[in-house]
Design an enzyme around this catalytic site. Sequence first.
Site, PDB file in Angstrom:
ATOM      1  N   LYS A   1     -10.406 -18.433  10.690  1.00 56.22           N
ATOM      2  CA  LYS A   1     -11.669 -18.951  10.158  1.00 56.22           C
ATOM      3  C   LYS A   1     -12.424 -17.971   9.277  1.00 56.22           C
ATOM      4  O   LYS A   1     -12.987 -18.356   8.258  1.00 56.22           O
ATOM      5  CB  LYS A   1     -12.559 -19.441  11.301  1.00 56.22           C
ATOM      6  CG  LYS A   1     -12.052 -20.795  11.755  1.00 56.22           C
ATOM      7  CD  LYS A   1     -12.781 -21.390  12.915  1.00 56.22           C
ATOM      8  CE  LYS A   1     -11.935 -22.558  13.397  1.00 56.22           C
ATOM      9  NZ  LYS A   1     -12.021 -22.833  14.785  1.00 56.22           N
TER      10      LYS A   1
ATOM     11  N   LYS B   1     -25.419 -16.728  18.043  1.00 58.54           N
ATOM     12  CA  LYS B   1     -24.304 -17.303  18.805  1.00 58.54           C
ATOM     13  C   LYS B   1     -23.475 -16.187  19.416  1.00 58.54           C
ATOM     14  O   LYS B   1     -23.288 -15.136  18.799  1.00 58.54           O
ATOM     15  CB  LYS B   1     -23.395 -18.116  17.867  1.00 58.54           C
ATOM     16  CG  LYS B   1     -23.997 -19.425  17.397  1.00 58.54           C
ATOM     17  CD  LYS B   1     -22.981 -20.182  16.559  1.00 58.54           C
ATOM     18  CE  LYS B   1     -23.481 -21.568  16.215  1.00 58.54           C
ATOM     19  NZ  LYS B   1     -22.517 -22.254  15.340  1.00 58.54           N
TER      20      LYS B   1
ATOM     21  N   GLY C   1     -22.818 -23.385  24.232  1.00 58.35           N
ATOM     22  CA  GLY C   1     -24.267 -23.303  24.339  1.00 58.35           C
ATOM     23  C   GLY C   1     -24.760 -22.033  25.006  1.00 58.35           C
ATOM     24  O   GLY C   1     -25.919 -21.676  24.872  1.00 58.35           O
TER      25      GLY C   1
ATOM     26  N   GLU D   1     -26.339 -17.186  12.357  1.00 54.57           N
ATOM     27  CA  GLU D   1     -26.125 -18.192  11.308  1.00 54.57           C
ATOM     28  C   GLU D   1     -27.442 -18.854  10.985  1.00 54.57           C
ATOM     29  O   GLU D   1     -28.309 -18.968  11.849  1.00 54.57           O
ATOM     30  CB  GLU D   1     -25.200 -19.299  11.832  1.00 54.57           C
ATOM     31  CG  GLU D   1     -23.747 -19.074  11.596  1.00 54.57           C
ATOM     32  CD  GLU D   1     -22.902 -20.225  12.138  1.00 54.57           C
ATOM     33  OE1 GLU D   1     -23.460 -21.255  12.572  1.00 54.57           O
ATOM     34  OE2 GLU D   1     -21.674 -20.050  12.123  1.00 54.57           O
ATOM     35  N   LYS D   2     -27.540 -19.373   9.781  1.00 56.19           N
ATOM     36  CA  LYS D   2     -28.670 -20.239   9.471  1.00 56.19           C
ATOM     37  C   LYS D   2     -28.552 -21.463  10.377  1.00 56.19           C
ATOM     38  O   LYS D   2     -27.462 -22.000  10.575  1.00 56.19           O
ATOM     39  CB  LYS D   2     -28.608 -20.664   8.008  1.00 56.19           C
ATOM     40  CG  LYS D   2     -29.822 -21.478   7.577  1.00 56.19           C
ATOM     41  CD  LYS D   2     -29.736 -21.800   6.085  1.00 56.19           C
ATOM     42  CE  LYS D   2     -30.873 -22.706   5.672  1.00 56.19           C
ATOM     43  NZ  LYS D   2     -32.204 -22.115   5.875  1.00 56.19           N
ATOM     44  N   TYR D   3     -29.678 -21.886  10.972  1.00 55.37           N
ATOM     45  CA  TYR D   3     -29.640 -23.054  11.850  1.00 55.37           C
ATOM     46  C   TYR D   3     -29.854 -24.313  11.014  1.00 55.37           C
ATOM     47  O   TYR D   3     -30.846 -24.432  10.303  1.00 55.37           O
ATOM     48  CB  TYR D   3     -30.718 -22.937  12.933  1.00 55.37           C
ATOM     49  CG  TYR D   3     -30.745 -24.132  13.856  1.00 55.37           C
ATOM     50  CD1 TYR D   3     -29.674 -24.395  14.704  1.00 55.37           C
ATOM     51  CD2 TYR D   3     -31.826 -25.004  13.866  1.00 55.37           C
ATOM     52  CE1 TYR D   3     -29.685 -25.493  15.544  1.00 55.37           C
ATOM     53  CE2 TYR D   3     -31.844 -26.105  14.702  1.00 55.37           C
ATOM     54  CZ  TYR D   3     -30.774 -26.345  15.537  1.00 55.37           C
ATOM     55  OH  TYR D   3     -30.781 -27.432  16.364  1.00 55.37           O
TER      56      TYR D   3
ATOM     57  N   ARG E   1      -3.825 -31.307  10.636  1.00 58.10           N
ATOM     58  CA  ARG E   1      -3.026 -32.241  11.442  1.00 58.10           C
ATOM     59  C   ARG E   1      -3.561 -33.649  11.230  1.00 58.10           C
ATOM     60  O   ARG E   1      -4.594 -33.825  10.589  1.00 58.10           O
ATOM     61  CB  ARG E   1      -3.199 -31.892  12.919  1.00 58.10           C
ATOM     62  CG  ARG E   1      -4.687 -31.942  13.316  1.00 58.10           C
ATOM     63  CD  ARG E   1      -4.943 -31.914  14.787  1.00 58.10           C
ATOM     64  NE  ARG E   1      -6.317 -32.297  15.066  1.00 58.10           N
ATOM     65  CZ  ARG E   1      -7.341 -31.466  15.110  1.00 58.10           C
ATOM     66  NH1 ARG E   1      -7.154 -30.185  14.890  1.00 58.10           N
ATOM     67  NH2 ARG E   1      -8.566 -31.910  15.356  1.00 58.10           N
TER      68      ARG E   1
END
Lengths: 83, 451
Positions: free
Chosen positions: B116, B158, B165, B200-202, B292
Amino acid sequence: MDEKNHIITSPVMGTFYRSSAPGKAALVEEGQAITPSDIVCMIESMKIFTELRCEHPGIVKRFLVENEDPVMKNQALIEIEIH
Amino acid sequence: MFKRILIANRGEIALRIIRACREMGIKTIAVFSDADKDSLHVKFADHAVNIGPALSRKSYLNMACIIGAAKETGADAIHPGYGFLSENAEFAKACFDGGITFIGPSAHTIAMAGDKSAARKILTEMGIPVIPGSDDIVVSPEAACSIADRVGYPVILKAAGGGGGRGMRIARTPEELSSAFAVAAGEAGAAFGNPNLYLEKYIEKPRHIEIQILGDSHGNYIHLGERECSIQMRYQKLIEESPSCFVDETLRRKLGETAIRIAKAVNYTNAGTMEFLVDKDKNFYFMEINARVQVEHPVTEAVTGIDIVEQQILMAAGRALAIKQEDVRFNGWSMECRINASDPNDNFMPSPGQIASVIFPGGPGVRVDTHIYDNYMVTPFYDSLIGKLIVWAKDRPSAIRRMQRALAEFEITGIETTIGFYRRVFENEQFQKGEIDTHFLDTMGQTAKRG
């Protein structure tokens, strides 16, 4: 079963694991002292892993199933001697 | 064209692939574990090979055994379905090395799609929007604030060690971010044994929108429009639809063009999906490539009339796409409910067990893809998906009414399933109006509790 013994049962039908991942050491051994924060085994059901603990401190007395055994809901898994 | 295809999967998707093969005149070879000997894919295939014990690791994930079965039975191609080995670059390479066609992208592309951070880097360089944030672990509250100043508030911390969560905190100001940092790091450390965080930007009220693409080995690419998959529970999709009532013609064209640019950048061949988050102002951000066939592919089939599995097989056999972008027409509305063996009244806990009886819905515009039947044993060894209920109708309100009608007909006794839960979702007014985002089910749960 007397008052000093506690049986850990499976909350769900699944596969019983003694370690957190294949090839890793067992989470606990027979004769080992445990506290309520210790994970004693894992049950995998439909790709979801559930960690089981014993709510009382005690000693792992006996495993009633083998690693990777299929288990039924409410099946007895581990006998704990409560302190 | 292939003479024999081995299907390295089980359950409804194995049946789906067998059906496509049979219609194309291709022989099929099923593989099955000890737990699946009474399964329909074993019964429907031309041949079936036992590949080992119930545990996936020892059967459906056992590459040597599956490739061995393919060679023994003279299969010239392997269709991996979804899950299991479908996005395993090593397996794709082992097929190639064994002279068997892997029905999917190349091992190289699968590896790129799976990495990623590398994919994010390549796409950022191409000017494709990704969710702005830290490229690496954030070391201190001060570092977090400086990145947040750059990407703009609100932001989300995160856990690097896992999801679900835990270790996640949203902050709307530098003060909130500074105090959230220690809490999130503590939670992450306790949950995953790794206190590392990234930022990260939310995205507020995000919708999960994905684009289905097809790419042949001659450099032709088309997209088959979008699927909206915002109805999720713990990052698991539960309801999908195509088209999305949030996507207008302009956004559809932009998303489609972007998906194809991404596909070209990673030399993507075969069927694939590019996932995006779209915010309330219709800004979109690339999330990931699904290399896939997807569980939710039938909703796209329903609105385009294109058989995606058939296209996968044709493209893998080296055929050029016979469909051009201008030939792709979107007709009507399709929705899918994933029927899971899980208990909505017990926090969606798995509910394996023996099915007593099943009554399937039917009638106009209803498709059921499933491997279950009366007295079928749903074992705990695999995914909880036991079927998919797909409807098609001329527009969204009609599709909703048809889904409600089909859900009312659908009855599974003996185990808990999500059917009753979907009946409640389809009665929800916000859902009916299409006012949904990826937090919809959390909110619906709270509203239901308050009510």
